[in-house]
Scaffold this active site. Structure first.
Site, PDB file in Angstrom:
ATOM      1  N   GLU A   1      37.837  29.727   1.557  1.00  0.00           N
ATOM      2  CA  GLU A   1      37.284  31.000   2.575  1.00  0.00           C
ATOM      3  C   GLU A   1      38.080  31.957   2.085  1.00  0.00           C
ATOM      4  O   GLU A   1      37.497  34.507   2.527  1.00  0.00           O
ATOM      5  CB  GLU A   1      38.256  31.268   3.401  1.00  0.00           C
ATOM      6  CG  GLU A   1      37.448  29.709   4.787  1.00  0.00           C
ATOM      7  CD  GLU A   1      38.034  30.130   6.161  1.00  0.00           C
ATOM      8  OE1 GLU A   1      37.449  30.126   7.216  1.00  0.00           O
ATOM      9  OE2 GLU A   1      39.465  30.267   5.920  1.00  0.00           O
TER      10      GLU A   1
ATOM     11  N   GLU B   1      45.029  36.730  13.857  1.00  0.00           N
ATOM     12  CA  GLU B   1      46.281  37.270  14.884  1.00  0.00           C
ATOM     13  C   GLU B   1      46.362  38.744  14.177  1.00  0.00           C
ATOM     14  O   GLU B   1      46.561  39.420  14.729  1.00  0.00           O
ATOM     15  CB  GLU B   1      47.153  36.492  15.021  1.00  0.00           C
ATOM     16  CG  GLU B   1      46.912  35.585  16.156  1.00  0.00           C
ATOM     17  CD  GLU B   1      45.635  34.348  15.305  1.00  0.00           C
ATOM     18  OE1 GLU B   1      45.579  33.384  15.898  1.00  0.00           O
ATOM     19  OE2 GLU B   1      45.451  34.434  14.487  1.00  0.00           O
TER      20      GLU B   1
ATOM     21  N   TYR C   1      34.392  57.913  17.343  1.00  0.00           N
ATOM     22  CA  TYR C   1      33.909  56.847  17.180  1.00  0.00           C
ATOM     23  C   TYR C   1      33.612  55.981  15.959  1.00  0.00           C
ATOM     24  O   TYR C   1      34.037  55.045  15.470  1.00  0.00           O
ATOM     25  CB  TYR C   1      33.139  55.997  18.219  1.00  0.00           C
ATOM     26  CG  TYR C   1      31.999  56.503  18.913  1.00  0.00           C
ATOM     27  CD1 TYR C   1      30.517  56.243  18.355  1.00  0.00           C
ATOM     28  CD2 TYR C   1      31.984  57.585  20.020  1.00  0.00           C
ATOM     29  CE1 TYR C   1      30.043  57.287  18.379  1.00  0.00           C
ATOM     30  CE2 TYR C   1      31.750  58.380  20.058  1.00  0.00           C
ATOM     31  CZ  TYR C   1      30.085  57.918  19.685  1.00  0.00           C
ATOM     32  OH  TYR C   1      28.661  59.066  20.004  1.00  0.00           O
TER      33      TYR C   1
ATOM     34  N   LYS D   1      35.561  35.637  14.899  1.00  0.00           N
ATOM     35  CA  LYS D   1      35.184  35.404  13.933  1.00  0.00           C
ATOM     36  C   LYS D   1      33.404  34.100  14.390  1.00  0.00           C
ATOM     37  O   LYS D   1      33.794  33.197  14.755  1.00  0.00           O
ATOM     38  CB  LYS D   1      36.320  34.428  13.592  1.00  0.00           C
ATOM     39  CG  LYS D   1      35.838  33.539  12.072  1.00  0.00           C
ATOM     40  CD  LYS D   1      36.445  32.879  11.161  1.00  0.00           C
ATOM     41  CE  LYS D   1      36.639  32.742   9.410  1.00  0.00           C
ATOM     42  NZ  LYS D   1      37.490  32.143   9.279  1.00  0.00           N
TER      43      LYS D   1
END
Length: 118
Positions: free
Chosen positions: A22, A74, A54, A99
């Protein structure tokens, strides 16, 4: 204040994850964000300078996550929340990071956090 500005389904390509493979590829993260913002002033003025832009927030999200390359969602969420609050003066936000495809059989996995107070 009950007003907010939201960004839904923002896709960011970045390095994310804990496994060695990854750390060598980019993967998609999907961001949903709601931010407390007093929309009365831009509602009256019709001037983007009075609004929480935005598009600018979306670009900053992408830059932050691409530079951060978090191992954990997190960690990405905590850092991103702090950046948004500090740089845009957002007093409260709800942030979800998903994810897709991370777990077989699940559409996505992720985290959702709220920081600040309305």
């Amino acid at each position: 204040m009950a007003d907010s500005v939201f960004i839904e389904g923002l896709v960011v390509e970045t390095v994310v994850g804990v496994y060695d493979w990854e750390r060598e590829v980019t993967q998609s993260l999907v961001i949903d964000l709601e931010m407390a913002w007093d929309n009365r002033v831009p509602g009256r003025s019709d001037d983007v300078a009075d609004a929480l832009d935005y598009a600018t927030v979306s670009r900053r999200i992408g830059t932050c996550l691409k530079e951060l390359r978090p191992k954990l969602l997190e960690h990405g969420a905590e850092v991103l929340a702090g950046v948004l609050q500090a740089e845009f003066g957002v007093i409260w936000l709800r942030l979800a990071i998903r994810k897709p495809g991370a777990v077989p059989g699940a559409k996505a996995v992720g985290v959702c956090i709220e920081r600040g107070s309305r």
